[in-house]
Design a protein around this motif. Structure first.
Motif, PDB file in Angstrom:
ATOM      1  N   ARG A  81      26.109  37.567  59.372  1.00  0.00           N
ATOM      2  CA  ARG A  81      27.151  38.571  59.604  1.00  0.00           C
ATOM      3  C   ARG A  81      27.668  39.120  58.278  1.00  0.00           C
ATOM      4  N   THR A 113      35.376  42.030  68.107  1.00  0.00           N
ATOM      5  CA  THR A 113      34.420  43.060  67.696  1.00  0.00           C
ATOM      6  C   THR A 113      34.978  44.478  67.817  1.00  0.00           C
ATOM      7  N   PHE A 116      34.957  46.565  64.586  1.00  0.00           N
ATOM      8  CA  PHE A 116      33.612  46.954  64.177  1.00  0.00           C
ATOM      9  C   PHE A 116      33.189  48.233  64.874  1.00  0.00           C
ATOM     10  N   LYS A 119      34.964  51.314  63.633  1.00  0.00           N
ATOM     11  CA  LYS A 119      34.413  51.777  62.357  1.00  0.00           C
ATOM     12  C   LYS A 119      33.120  52.560  62.556  1.00  0.00           C
ATOM     13  N   TYR A 152      28.493  55.097  60.458  1.00  0.00           N
ATOM     14  CA  TYR A 152      29.588  54.246  59.994  1.00  0.00           C
ATOM     15  C   TYR A 152      30.613  55.086  59.247  1.00  0.00           C
TER      16      TYR A 152
END
Length: 299
Positions: A81, A113, A116, A119, A152
């Motif tokens: 990770r 999560t 994440f 993002k 991203y």
């Protein structure tokens, strides 16, 4: 070395499902077999594997309707990770969804999560009550547009693109655009027709500018990731040209090539960072740039 593949043989499917189970089911004392469902037969599967063929991240896309794709069973090996493999899976599945004509994608996410996916450009549309039910899942959604093709921090990249065009006008004249950002790699491209010389190839100065700006952009985004204020300037740069560019040029800078300590910015001191980028003619690297950048601390 890692690559994104679609599991195609018995061994690959085994390592794919083993990772699913290890990350998504075993910690909750769920039985073997619970890592599979009826959509696996019609879904599109991707996994990141290392040189040994071991799965380090997996994910699946299926369609709830012709317009709506859903990403499920996302899992990254705990020991890997933070290396960007989850972003690689989301990007690969989004590319499949776009190719199949999906208009949007939905994802269900637990608390750990949620950040994440946000993002990665997903918006929270239904917030779960995780206080009363810790296992409840939030629902997120992304409408697929040209803007959020950047996987991203698409909002940051849009702001950076605008900054370039406003404060570095030559970037717009050259047709420089941000192609992709994954948190680990930053890619740009330029229009050959705006940078062509009498030989029908790209000006050496334009190649240098594209390579420099690509490193500059990666460093700028990393400063934002780390919440470090500072202004990026080029102190020194060298480029090696191997072949002329005859097709649409693109440049790539990678986080693993960044060397330097940014921690001095926290105490108001300038920082120095070395970065590299490659410029490609199609898929062939034809120029390599190395630059030393100074980040001027905010006083």
């Amino acid at each position: 070395m890692y690559q994104v593949i679609s599991p195609a043989n018995e061994q690959q499917w085994q390592t794919y499902y083993d990772l699913r189970y290890r990350v998504l089911r075993e910690p909750f004392q769920r039985p073997r077999g619970s890592e599979k469902d009826e959509y696996d037969q019609v879904g599109l599967h991707r996994m990141v594997v290392n040189d040994a063929g071991q799965a380090v991240a997996v994910g699946r896309l299926h369609f709830n309707s012709p317009d709506e794709g859903q990403i499920r069973f996302m899992a990254s090996a705990p020991e890997h990770r933070g290396e960007g493999h989850g972003v690689a899976i989301v990007y690969a599945l989004e590319q499949l969804a776009r190719h199949e004509g999906a208009k949007h994608i939905v994802i269900n996410s637990r608390d750990n999560t949620l950040g994440f996916y946000q993002k990665c450009g997903y918006e929270l549309v239904e917030e779960a009550d995780t206080v009363s039910n810790p296992g409840a899942e939030h629902q997120l959604r992304k409408t697929l547009t040209e803007y959020n093709r950047i996987i991203y921090r698409p909002d940051w990249c849009q702001e950076l693109q605008a900054t370039w065009h406003e404060e570095i006008p030559i970037s717009e004249t050259m047709g420089i655009r941000i192609s992709q950002y994954t948190g680990r790699e930053f890619e740009t491209h330029a229009q050959l027709s705006r940078n062509i010389n009498v030989h029908g190839t790209m000006f050496a100065g334009s190649i240098y500018s594209l390579a420099t700006l690509t490193c500059w952009g990666l460093l700028h985004l990393q400063l934002r990731e780390r919440q470090l204020p500072g202004a990026v300037v080029l102190a020194d740069g060298n480029i090696h040209y191997h072949k002329p560019i005859t097709r649409e040029p693109r440049a790539v800078a990678r986080l693993l090539d960044m060397n330097g300590d940014l921690s001095s910015l926290k105490s108001g001191q300038n920082a120095r960072v070395n970065l590299k980028s490659q410029v490609f003619d199609g898929d062939k690297p034809v120029a390599e740039f190395t630059g030393q950048f100074v980040v001027l601390a905010k006083k």
